[in-house]
Design a protein around this motif. Structure first.
Motif, PDB file in Angstrom:
ATOM      1  N   GLY A  15       0.831  -1.216   0.000  1.00  0.00           N
ATOM      2  CA  GLY A  15       0.000   0.000   0.000  1.00  0.00           C
ATOM      3  C   GLY A  15       0.855   1.250   0.000  1.00  0.00           C
ATOM      4  O   GLY A  15       2.071   1.187  -0.125  1.00  0.00           O
ATOM      5  N   VAL A  16       0.188   2.365   0.161  1.00  0.00           N
ATOM      6  CA  VAL A  16       0.881   3.653   0.135  1.00  0.00           C
ATOM      7  C   VAL A  16       1.596   3.867   1.462  1.00  0.00           C
ATOM      8  O   VAL A  16       1.235   3.288   2.477  1.00  0.00           O
ATOM      9  N   MET A  17       2.593   4.722   1.444  1.00  0.00           N
ATOM     10  CA  MET A  17       3.337   5.074   2.653  1.00  0.00           C
ATOM     11  C   MET A  17       2.404   5.652   3.732  1.00  0.00           C
ATOM     12  O   MET A  17       1.667   6.591   3.467  1.00  0.00           O
ATOM     13  N   LYS A  18       2.468   5.066   4.906  1.00  0.00           N
ATOM     14  CA  LYS A  18       1.672   5.564   6.040  1.00  0.00           C
ATOM     15  C   LYS A  18       2.617   5.993   7.145  1.00  0.00           C
ATOM     16  O   LYS A  18       3.455   5.191   7.561  1.00  0.00           O
ATOM     17  N   ILE A  19       2.440   7.199   7.623  1.00  0.00           N
ATOM     18  CA  ILE A  19       3.321   7.679   8.689  1.00  0.00           C
ATOM     19  C   ILE A  19       2.491   8.039   9.923  1.00  0.00           C
ATOM     20  O   ILE A  19       1.527   8.816   9.823  1.00  0.00           O
ATOM     21  N   ILE A  20       2.865   7.472  11.055  1.00  0.00           N
ATOM     22  CA  ILE A  20       2.269   7.915  12.319  1.00  0.00           C
ATOM     23  C   ILE A  20       3.093   9.089  12.820  1.00  0.00           C
ATOM     24  O   ILE A  20       4.314   8.978  12.991  1.00  0.00           O
ATOM     25  N   VAL A  21       2.424  10.216  13.006  1.00  0.00           N
ATOM     26  CA  VAL A  21       3.086  11.406  13.545  1.00  0.00           C
ATOM     27  C   VAL A  21       2.493  11.638  14.929  1.00  0.00           C
ATOM     28  O   VAL A  21       1.308  11.942  15.054  1.00  0.00           O
ATOM     29  N   THR A  22       3.292  11.477  15.968  1.00  0.00           N
ATOM     30  CA  THR A  22       2.773  11.727  17.313  1.00  0.00           C
ATOM     31  C   THR A  22       2.999  13.196  17.675  1.00  0.00           C
ATOM     32  O   THR A  22       3.962  13.815  17.198  1.00  0.00           O
ATOM     33  N   TYR A  40       3.887  15.183  -0.489  1.00  0.00           N
ATOM     34  CA  TYR A  40       3.721  13.813  -0.985  1.00  0.00           C
ATOM     35  C   TYR A  40       2.233  13.521  -1.176  1.00  0.00           C
ATOM     36  O   TYR A  40       1.559  13.096  -0.229  1.00  0.00           O
ATOM     37  N   PRO A  41       1.722  13.693  -2.382  1.00  0.00           N
ATOM     38  CA  PRO A  41       0.271  13.583  -2.602  1.00  0.00           C
ATOM     39  C   PRO A  41      -0.282  12.179  -2.391  1.00  0.00           C
ATOM     40  O   PRO A  41      -1.493  12.008  -2.357  1.00  0.00           O
ATOM     41  N   ASP A  42       0.590  11.167  -2.230  1.00  0.00           N
ATOM     42  CA  ASP A  42       0.054   9.819  -2.003  1.00  0.00           C
ATOM     43  C   ASP A  42       0.343   9.295  -0.587  1.00  0.00           C
ATOM     44  O   ASP A  42       0.005   8.167  -0.267  1.00  0.00           O
ATOM     45  N   TYR A  43       0.941  10.088   0.266  1.00  0.00           N
ATOM     46  CA  TYR A  43       1.217   9.622   1.620  1.00  0.00           C
ATOM     47  C   TYR A  43      -0.017   9.763   2.515  1.00  0.00           C
ATOM     48  O   TYR A  43      -0.813  10.686   2.341  1.00  0.00           O
ATOM     49  N   GLU A  44      -0.123   8.839   3.463  1.00  0.00           N
ATOM     50  CA  GLU A  44      -1.180   8.958   4.472  1.00  0.00           C
ATOM     51  C   GLU A  44      -0.537   9.260   5.825  1.00  0.00           C
ATOM     52  O   GLU A  44       0.485   8.674   6.161  1.00  0.00           O
ATOM     53  N   ILE A  45      -1.184  10.164   6.554  1.00  0.00           N
ATOM     54  CA  ILE A  45      -0.644  10.545   7.869  1.00  0.00           C
ATOM     55  C   ILE A  45      -1.687  10.239   8.946  1.00  0.00           C
ATOM     56  O   ILE A  45      -2.856  10.631   8.816  1.00  0.00           O
ATOM     57  N   ASP A  65     -10.839  16.835   7.049  1.00  0.00           N
ATOM     58  CA  ASP A  65     -11.625  16.124   6.029  1.00  0.00           C
ATOM     59  C   ASP A  65     -10.762  15.516   4.929  1.00  0.00           C
ATOM     60  O   ASP A  65     -11.288  14.909   3.998  1.00  0.00           O
ATOM     61  N   ASN A  66      -9.473  15.690   5.026  1.00  0.00           N
ATOM     62  CA  ASN A  66      -8.578  15.135   4.005  1.00  0.00           C
ATOM     63  C   ASN A  66      -8.568  13.604   4.145  1.00  0.00           C
ATOM     64  O   ASN A  66      -8.300  13.080   5.227  1.00  0.00           O
ATOM     65  N   HIS A  67      -8.875  12.890   3.055  1.00  0.00           N
ATOM     66  CA  HIS A  67      -8.980  11.426   3.161  1.00  0.00           C
ATOM     67  C   HIS A  67      -7.618  10.776   3.426  1.00  0.00           C
ATOM     68  O   HIS A  67      -7.539   9.608   3.780  1.00  0.00           O
ATOM     69  N   ARG A  68      -6.526  11.535   3.297  1.00  0.00           N
ATOM     70  CA  ARG A  68      -5.202  10.965   3.579  1.00  0.00           C
ATOM     71  C   ARG A  68      -4.745  11.246   5.015  1.00  0.00           C
ATOM     72  O   ARG A  68      -3.616  10.980   5.374  1.00  0.00           O
TER      73      ARG A  68
END
Ligand code: NAD
Ligand code: TDX
Length: 355
Positions: A15-22, A40-45, A65-68
């Motif tokens: 899948g796409v890059m997922k980053i947990i930002v604490t 990064y228009p395809d990253y999820e945070i 509301d951003n789906h990413r």
């Protein structure tokens, strides 16, 4: 080919890059999330934040509301909650900004600093070990090196400078750094650590020097300067910090520490006077007050390593960055007026009432 692979990183499941930002509802974490979503228009945070006094959901309202983007209200010390989140999301990376971050509060009450800054870091890294991770990045501070004398401008902190923290805050950050590096050595966890100098910019909580001065000056209130105002900090515009973290995450070496600094040493009194001048306020509001206990004299970062290895340098001059920051506070009065009219009033009275 190797270069291409290094730049495009995907999750293990394809899948796409997922980053947990604490700590993403705080000052630097929120700026980092905005920066990454845009770049990064395809990253999820996924933002994990306990929403302490320093966390502010209104900061994130533009991306809710951003789906990413996903916001999760969670304490990083909550092991079960953190494990559950990792199981659900299988993040590729974790960037740990979550911390108790104010030195003066740590002098009043150290214990919550030990809990969040040390134990919370351990919980996050244990989750990374359990579920796997491509990179765990620890956001640290130049304060772990202690301080430098004013009369030795030739001395700077390098990554080899011994840890010698002064305050409960900085010692908790130093302990976390040691733990992060120990998890790399012991468990081969793919970690990196960055130690940055003082940041400034939008969404900076008004307990810290620069926003406090702007807010007090705008409200024609006294501007408290600790001691003689000669203490020196190395100010960096927050976007430049975000760029450095992005580079370290994607191209920095695992197991390494990177210093990040502004090449911009200024005494506190010069910072205060600059802001007063920009706002057209007289210096007569400046009030010299009792010094901070154990007050570090000077911080100055040598960022040669990140410059040589990753090509990073601070792009924003202080004169430009402070103007942008002042403008932001002028245009976003609702954001800080809500803060200073709440619990902050009790804090302010306690810290500055009899100072
Ligand atoms: P901040 O105080 O503005 O934000 C901290 C955020 O962490 C808040 O949103 C808060 O709600 C959250 N948080 C606190 N405890 C938590 C917990 N137990 N679980 C989950 N979330 C929690 O701090 P900042 O200035 O943005 O600093 C971010 C990081 O950068 C910190 O680790 C700090 O040590 C480091 N740092 C800051 C500076 C600076 O100049 N501000 C410089 C160098 C390093
Ligand atoms: O009212 C004030 N008057 C004053 O003179 C305040 C709040 C601060 N100061 C001085 C103390 C410091 O010398 O200004 C300088 C900056 O103070 P802070 O904004 O509290 O920052 P500092 O203590 O330098 O720590 C900051 O930079 C490193 C962040 O808060 C930390 O999280 C980061 O690790």
């Amino acid at each position: 080919m190797a270069l291409l692979l290094k730049k495009i990183i995907y999750r293990k499941d394809g899948g796409v890059m997922k980053i947990i930002v604490t700590g993403g509802a705080g000052f630097i974490g929120s700026n980092f999330i905005f920066y990454m979503l845009k770049k990064y228009p395809d990253y999820e945070i996924i933002c994990v934040d306990k929403l302490t006094y320093a966390g502010n959901l209104s900061t994130l309202k533009g991306i809710m509301d951003n789906h990413r983007f996903r916001f999760v209200k969670l304490d990083i010390c909550d092991r079960a909650g953190i494990y559950q989140l990792f199981e659900e999301e299988l993040p590729s990376m974790v960037v740990n900004f979550a911390a108790e971050s104010h030195v003066d509060r740590s002098i009043e009450n150290p214990s919550v600093f030990l809990e969040t800054n040390i134990m919370g870091t351990a919980v996050l890294m244990d989750a990374c070990r359990k579920y796997g991770i491509q990179r765990y990045h620890q956001i640290s501070t130049d304060e772990v090196y202690g301080d430098l004398p004013l009369n030795r401008p030739d001395l700077l902190f390098t990554e080899e400078t011994p840890i010698q923290a002064s305050s409960p805050y900085s010692s908790s950050k130093a302990a976390a750094d040691l733990l992060v590096l120990a998890y790399h050595r012991t468990y081969e966890l793919p970690v990196s650590v960055s130690r940055c100098s003082n940041n400034y910019g939008p969404y900076h909580f008004p307990e810290k020097l620069i926003p406090l001065v702007i807010v007090n000056a705008l409200n024609d209130k006294p501007i408290p300067v600790y001691g003689t105002g000669e203490n020196v900090r190395d100010w960096l515009y927050v976007d430049d910090h975000c760029k450095a973290i992005d580079l370290i995450l994607h191209q920095g070496r695992v197991g390494e520490v990177y210093n990040i600094g502004g090449h911009n040493e200024m005494s506190n009194i010069d910072v205060v006077k600059t802001i007063c001048n920009r706002l057209g306020k007289s210096h007569s509001s400046i009030a010299y007050v009792t010094d901070r206990k154990g007050h570090d004299m000077r911080y100055a970062i040598d960022s040669t390593k990140i410059q040589n290895e990753l090509g990073w340098f601070p792009e924003t001059r202080f004169s430009e960055g402070i103007q942008k920051t002042i403008q932001w506070y002028l245009e976003n009065k609702d954001w800080w007026e809500t803060i200073i009219s709440g619990e902050y009033r009790n804090y302010y009275k306690k810290m500055y009432g009899d100072r």
